[in-house]
Design a protein around this motif. Structure first.
Motif, PDB file in Angstrom:
ATOM      1  N   UNK A  96       0.718  -1.162  -0.076  1.00 15.35           N
ATOM      2  CA  UNK A  96       0.079   0.053   0.113  1.00 15.35           C
ATOM      3  C   UNK A  96       1.011   1.194   0.023  1.00 15.35           C
ATOM      4  N   UNK A  97       1.810   1.263   0.624  1.00 10.44           N
ATOM      5  CA  UNK A  97       2.699   2.397   0.953  1.00 10.44           C
ATOM      6  C   UNK A  97       3.398   2.480  -0.515  1.00 10.44           C
ATOM      7  N   UNK A  98       3.948   1.306  -1.221  1.00 12.25           N
ATOM      8  CA  UNK A  98       4.467   1.785  -2.436  1.00 12.25           C
ATOM      9  C   UNK A  98       3.515   2.350  -3.732  1.00 12.25           C
ATOM     10  N   UNK A  99       2.404   1.820  -3.602  1.00  9.95           N
ATOM     11  CA  UNK A  99       1.281   2.115  -4.403  1.00  9.95           C
ATOM     12  C   UNK A  99       0.929   3.662  -4.225  1.00  9.95           C
ATOM     13  N   UNK A 100       0.822   4.117  -2.958  1.00 11.92           N
ATOM     14  CA  UNK A 100       0.408   5.467  -2.554  1.00 11.92           C
ATOM     15  C   UNK A 100       1.751   6.316  -3.055  1.00 11.92           C
ATOM     16  N   UNK A 101       2.784   5.863  -3.147  1.00 12.85           N
ATOM     17  CA  UNK A 101       4.155   6.776  -3.431  1.00 12.85           C
ATOM     18  C   UNK A 101       4.247   6.718  -4.994  1.00 12.85           C
ATOM     19  N   UNK A 106      -7.603   1.832   0.963  1.00 13.35           N
ATOM     20  CA  UNK A 106      -7.903   1.410   2.259  1.00 13.35           C
ATOM     21  C   UNK A 106      -8.440   2.534   3.136  1.00 13.35           C
ATOM     22  N   UNK A 107      -8.552   3.689   2.737  1.00 13.44           N
ATOM     23  CA  UNK A 107      -9.025   4.592   3.617  1.00 13.44           C
ATOM     24  C   UNK A 107     -10.747   4.901   2.918  1.00 13.44           C
ATOM     25  N   UNK A 108     -11.420   4.800   4.177  1.00 12.06           N
ATOM     26  CA  UNK A 108     -13.137   5.309   4.056  1.00 12.06           C
ATOM     27  C   UNK A 108     -13.044   6.628   3.550  1.00 12.06           C
ATOM     28  N   UNK A 109     -14.181   6.866   2.728  1.00 15.04           N
ATOM     29  CA  UNK A 109     -14.520   7.962   2.103  1.00 15.04           C
ATOM     30  C   UNK A 109     -15.055   9.112   3.411  1.00 15.04           C
ATOM     31  N   UNK A 110     -14.828  10.189   3.516  1.00 20.78           N
ATOM     32  CA  UNK A 110     -15.412  10.986   4.588  1.00 20.78           C
ATOM     33  C   UNK A 110     -16.704  11.351   3.948  1.00 20.78           C
ATOM     34  N   UNK A 120     -10.776  15.203  14.139  1.00 17.21           N
ATOM     35  CA  UNK A 120      -9.242  14.646  14.256  1.00 17.21           C
ATOM     36  C   UNK A 120      -8.308  15.471  13.968  1.00 17.21           C
ATOM     37  N   UNK A 121      -7.227  15.348  15.111  1.00 22.74           N
ATOM     38  CA  UNK A 121      -6.041  16.124  14.884  1.00 22.74           C
ATOM     39  C   UNK A 121      -4.914  15.376  14.081  1.00 22.74           C
ATOM     40  N   UNK A 122      -5.183  14.166  13.689  1.00 19.39           N
ATOM     41  CA  UNK A 122      -4.411  13.421  13.114  1.00 19.39           C
ATOM     42  C   UNK A 122      -4.341  13.112  11.597  1.00 19.39           C
ATOM     43  N   UNK A 123      -5.243  14.130  11.051  1.00 19.00           N
ATOM     44  CA  UNK A 123      -5.348  14.235   9.673  1.00 19.00           C
ATOM     45  C   UNK A 123      -4.100  14.612   9.056  1.00 19.00           C
ATOM     46  N   UNK A 124      -3.885  13.871   7.912  1.00 17.12           N
ATOM     47  CA  UNK A 124      -2.634  14.087   7.201  1.00 17.12           C
ATOM     48  C   UNK A 124      -2.847  15.428   6.204  1.00 17.12           C
ATOM     49  N   UNK A 125      -2.194  16.221   6.286  1.00 22.07           N
ATOM     50  CA  UNK A 125      -2.197  17.542   5.527  1.00 22.07           C
ATOM     51  C   UNK A 125      -1.416  17.157   4.219  1.00 22.07           C
TER      52      UNK A 125
END
Length: 111
Positions: A50-55, A62-66, A87-92
């Protein structure tokens, strides 16, 4: 336990953890005891892929839509719950160069 595993169509290889032995044609006892043999079907951890695919493609898997704000209000009205804190942990969003953006856009065409 760690193993080297290859992605299906992407032809990449990453080290990943073996999570479970799912099936063994020769004996169910080997599945119960999680014994690794050559013909066993196993489940591996997908995080490195998943990390490779994202990069590589710039797409998060694998993230649910908001939910939209309207759906949130309907859910709160139905449950009667109070508003949840943000949530304060959202990725900018990371700023990407024009070259990287063009490269990701080109990869999206063949994805």
């Amino acid at each position: 336990m760690r193993a080297t595993s290859a992605g299906d169509a992407e032809a990449i290889t990453r080290k990943s953890r073996i999570l479970d032995v799912v099936y063994n044609a020769s004996n169910n006892e080997l599945v119960r005891t999680k014994t690794l043999v050559k013909s066993a079907i196993i489940r591996v951890d997908s995080t490195p892929f998943r990390q490779w695919y994202e990069q590589h493609y710039g797409v998060v898997l694998g993230k649910k839509k908001k939910k939209t704000q309207k759906e949130d209000e309907e859910a709160e009205a139905a449950v009667g719950a109070e508003a949840k804190p943000a949530e304060a942990t959202e990725k900018t969003d990371v700023k990407k160069s024009n070259h990287v953006m063009r490269k990701l856009q080109k990869r999206q065409e063949t994805r």
